[in-house]
Design a protein around this motif. Structure first.
Motif, short mmCIF file in Angstrom:
data_model
loop_
_atom_site.label_atom_id
_atom_site.label_comp_id
_atom_site.label_asym_id
_atom_site.label_seq_id
_atom_site.Cartn_x
_atom_site.Cartn_y
_atom_site.Cartn_z
N ARG A 75 -91.21 7.13 -27.53
CA ARG A 75 -91.65 6.87 -28.91
C ARG A 75 -90.54 7.21 -29.91
N LEU A 76 -89.81 8.30 -29.64
CA LEU A 76 -88.68 8.64 -30.52
C LEU A 76 -87.63 7.53 -30.49
N ALA A 77 -87.37 6.99 -29.31
CA ALA A 77 -86.40 5.90 -29.20
C ALA A 77 -86.85 4.69 -30.02
N ARG A 78 -88.12 4.35 -29.95
CA ARG A 78 -88.65 3.22 -30.71
C ARG A 78 -88.47 3.47 -32.22
N GLN A 79 -88.76 4.68 -32.67
CA GLN A 79 -88.62 5.00 -34.09
C GLN A 79 -87.17 4.89 -34.55
N THR A 80 -86.23 5.17 -33.66
CA THR A 80 -84.81 5.09 -33.99
C THR A 80 -84.42 3.69 -34.44
N LEU A 81 -85.13 2.69 -33.96
CA LEU A 81 -84.80 1.29 -34.25
C LEU A 81 -85.19 0.85 -35.65
N ASP A 82 -85.93 1.66 -36.38
CA ASP A 82 -86.47 1.25 -37.68
C ASP A 82 -85.42 0.67 -38.64
N PRO A 83 -84.20 1.24 -38.74
CA PRO A 83 -83.24 0.69 -39.71
C PRO A 83 -82.66 -0.67 -39.33
N LEU A 84 -82.85 -1.11 -38.11
CA LEU A 84 -82.25 -2.37 -37.68
C LEU A 84 -83.00 -3.57 -38.25
N PRO A 85 -82.31 -4.69 -38.43
CA PRO A 85 -82.99 -5.90 -38.93
C PRO A 85 -84.02 -6.40 -37.93
N ASP A 86 -85.05 -7.05 -38.45
CA ASP A 86 -86.13 -7.54 -37.59
C ASP A 86 -85.73 -8.86 -36.93
N VAL A 87 -85.00 -8.72 -35.83
CA VAL A 87 -84.56 -9.88 -35.06
C VAL A 87 -85.15 -9.75 -33.65
N PRO A 88 -85.11 -10.81 -32.87
CA PRO A 88 -85.72 -10.75 -31.52
C PRO A 88 -85.17 -9.61 -30.65
N ALA A 89 -83.89 -9.26 -30.80
CA ALA A 89 -83.33 -8.18 -29.99
C ALA A 89 -83.98 -6.85 -30.31
N LYS A 90 -84.34 -6.63 -31.57
CA LYS A 90 -85.01 -5.39 -31.94
C LYS A 90 -86.37 -5.30 -31.26
N ALA A 91 -87.10 -6.41 -31.23
CA ALA A 91 -88.41 -6.43 -30.56
C ALA A 91 -88.26 -6.15 -29.07
N ALA A 92 -87.22 -6.71 -28.47
CA ALA A 92 -86.99 -6.48 -27.04
C ALA A 92 -86.63 -5.03 -26.77
N LEU A 93 -85.83 -4.42 -27.64
CA LEU A 93 -85.49 -3.01 -27.48
C LEU A 93 -86.72 -2.12 -27.63
N ALA A 94 -87.60 -2.48 -28.55
CA ALA A 94 -88.84 -1.72 -28.72
C ALA A 94 -89.70 -1.85 -27.47
N HIS A 95 -89.79 -3.05 -26.92
CA HIS A 95 -90.57 -3.24 -25.70
C HIS A 95 -89.97 -2.47 -24.53
N LEU A 96 -88.65 -2.33 -24.53
CA LEU A 96 -87.98 -1.59 -23.46
C LEU A 96 -88.45 -0.15 -23.40
N CYS A 97 -88.78 0.41 -24.56
CA CYS A 97 -89.31 1.78 -24.60
C CYS A 97 -90.61 1.88 -23.80
N ASP A 98 -91.48 0.87 -23.98
CA ASP A 98 -92.74 0.87 -23.24
C ASP A 98 -92.51 0.67 -21.75
N VAL A 99 -91.57 -0.20 -21.41
CA VAL A 99 -91.30 -0.45 -20.00
C VAL A 99 -90.83 0.82 -19.29
N VAL A 100 -89.96 1.57 -19.97
CA VAL A 100 -89.44 2.82 -19.39
C VAL A 100 -90.57 3.81 -19.17
N ALA A 101 -91.39 4.03 -20.19
CA ALA A 101 -92.45 5.03 -20.08
C ALA A 101 -93.60 4.57 -19.20
N ASP A 102 -93.85 3.26 -19.16
CA ASP A 102 -94.96 2.73 -18.35
C ASP A 102 -94.77 3.02 -16.87
N ARG A 103 -93.53 3.28 -16.43
CA ARG A 103 -93.30 3.54 -15.01
C ARG A 103 -94.00 4.81 -14.55
#
Length: 336
Positions: free
Chosen positions: A306-334
Motif C-alpha cells: 500500500r505504501l508503494a501504491r501511495q508513492t505513485l501519487d505524484p506521477l501523471p495518470d498514464v497507463p504505466a501508472k495504473a500498471a505499477l499500481a496493479h503490480l502492488c496488488d500482484v505482489v501482495a496477493d501472493r
C-alpha cells in the motif's frame, strides 16, 4: 484485461501491452546473448537459471518506469539486462550460503555442480552486468555499484545478526532493504534515467522500488512457509531449515516475548532446535503455517504494498501508472 510477462501484471492499455511484451522479449534475447562464453561449460552454467525462467520482475518494473520518458531509448533494454544479470548472480551466491537444492523448479547450481562452480558463475554474471553498464554511462555504473554495495552489506548484516539491544524486526527490515529492495529500486531508477524521464520521476520510481521490493520479499517470506513450492520454485521451509529467521518467525518470537501462550514458547524452542531433521522440520513448518504470526507477516507485506501504491501519487495518470499500481496488488496477493 491483458496479462503481461511471467509475473502476471494486468495491463488494460493495448499499446502499453504491446510495448511491454516486445521489451520483455528483447530483454530475454539479450540475457541469453550476455550469458554466452567462448567456454561451453561457462555458457551452460551461466544460462542454467536463465533457462529455468523466472518472473522477470525487475525488467518489467524498469520497462514500466521507462514509460514516463522515451521507452524506446537505446539504453532501456540493456539496463534491464544489467539489473536481471545482477539479480541472477545473487541467486547463485545465495544458494551456496543457504545450501539450497532447488531454485526456480530446477536443481540449484551448487547442487548440480558444486559450490566453486556456482560462486564463479555468479562472479561471471556480475562481470557481464558491469560490462554492459559501462556502455550506459557513468551514472548507470555508479547506480549499479551502489546497489552492489547495498546487496553485500545486507548479506553481511544478515550473517552477523542484530546487535545487542537492536530490535530483530527492525534489523531484518534493514537487511531486506539491502538484499532485495535495493536492486528493485535500481530497476525503477534506471528505467527513468535511461528513458530521459524527469528527475522527479526517477526519485519516485526509486522510492516505489524500495517499498514494493520490501513487500516482494515479505511476501516471499510468507510463501516459504505457506506455499507448496510452486510459486517460489524453492523447497518450502528452506529458510526455516537453514535457521534463517524470516518475518513469520520473528513475529512469532515477538508474540512469545510479549506474553504469548505456552504453545508459542514451545514452537520457538522447536524452531531453535535442529531442523535438519525431516520430522522436526515438518512439524515446525505445519505449526507455523497454522500460527497467527503468519497472518501478521501477511499484513506486513500488504502494508508495504500500500505504501508503494501511495508513492505513485505524484506521477501523471498514464497507463504505466495504473500498471505499477496493479503490480502492488500482484505482489501482495501472493500471500493469500
Amino acid at each position: 484485461m491483458i496479462v503481461v510477462g511471467p509475473f502476471g501484471v494486468s495491463v488494460r492499455d493495448e499499446p502499453l501491452n504491446a510495448e511491454l511484451q516486445a521489451g520483455l522479449a528483447a530483454v530475454e534475447a539479450r540475457l541469453f546473448e550476455a550469458t554466452k562464453s567462448d567456454v561451453p561449460f561457462i555458457t551452460e552454467t551461466a544460462q542454467h537459471l536463465v533457462r529455468a525462467g523466472g518472473k522477470r520482475f525487475r525488467p518489467l518494473l524498469l520497462l514500466l518506469a521507462a514509460q514516463f520518458g522515451d521507452p524506446h531509448a537505446p539504453g532501456v533494454v540493456p539496463a534491464a539486462v544489467v539489473v536481471e544479470l545482477t539479480h541472477l548472480a545473487t541467486l547463485y551466491h545465495d544458494d551456496i550460503m543457504d545450501e539450497a537444492d532447488m531454485r526456480r523448479g530446477v536443481q540449484s547450481a551448487n547442487a548440480r555442480w558444486n559450490n566453486s562452480v556456482a560462486v564463479l558463475t555468479g562472479d561471471f554474471l556480475f562481470s557481464r552486468a558491469s560490462t554492459i553498464a559501462a556502455d550506459l554511462g557513468t551514472d548507470a555504473v555508479r547506480i549499479q555499484a551502489e546497489a552492489f554495495q547495498r546487496l553485500v552489506t545486507g548479506q553481511i548484516q544478515e550473517t552477523a545478526g542484530p546487535r545487542a539491544g537492536e530490535d530483530p524486526i527492525a534489523h531484518y527490515l534493514e537487511v531486506i532493504e539491502g538484499k532485495t529492495a535495493s536492486l528493485i529500486s535500481v530497476a525503477g531508477r534506471l528505467g527513468a534515467l535511461m528513458s530521459g524521464a524527469p528527475e522527479s520521476v526517477m526519485n519516485v520510481m526509486a522510492l516505489y522500488g524500495e517499498r514494493i521490493g520490501t513487500a516482494f520479499q515479505l511476501a516471499d517470506d510468507v510463501l516459504d512457509i505457506a506455499s507448496d513450492g510452486q510459486e517460489s520454485g524453492k523447497t518450502p521451509g528452506t529458510d526455516l531449515r537453514e535457521g534463517v529467521a524470516t518475518l513469520p518467525v520473528l513475529r512469532l518470537r515477538e508474540m512469545a516475548a510479549q506474553g504469548g501462550s505456552p504453545e508459542d514458547r514451545e514452537l520457538c524452542e522447536l524452531l531453535d532446535g535442529d531442523l535438519t531433521d525431516d520430522a522436526r522440520h515438518a512439524e515446525a513448518l505445519a505449526r507455523l503455517r497454522a500460527h497467527p504470526a503468519l497472518g501478521v507477516a501477511k499484513s506486513d507485506a500488504w502494508s508495504y504494498a500500500r505504501l508503494a501504491r501511495q508513492t505513485l501519487d505524484p506521477l501523471p495518470d498514464v497507463p504505466a501508472k495504473a500498471a505499477l499500481a496493479h503490480l502492488c496488488d500482484v505482489v501482495a496477493d501472493r500471500t493469500v
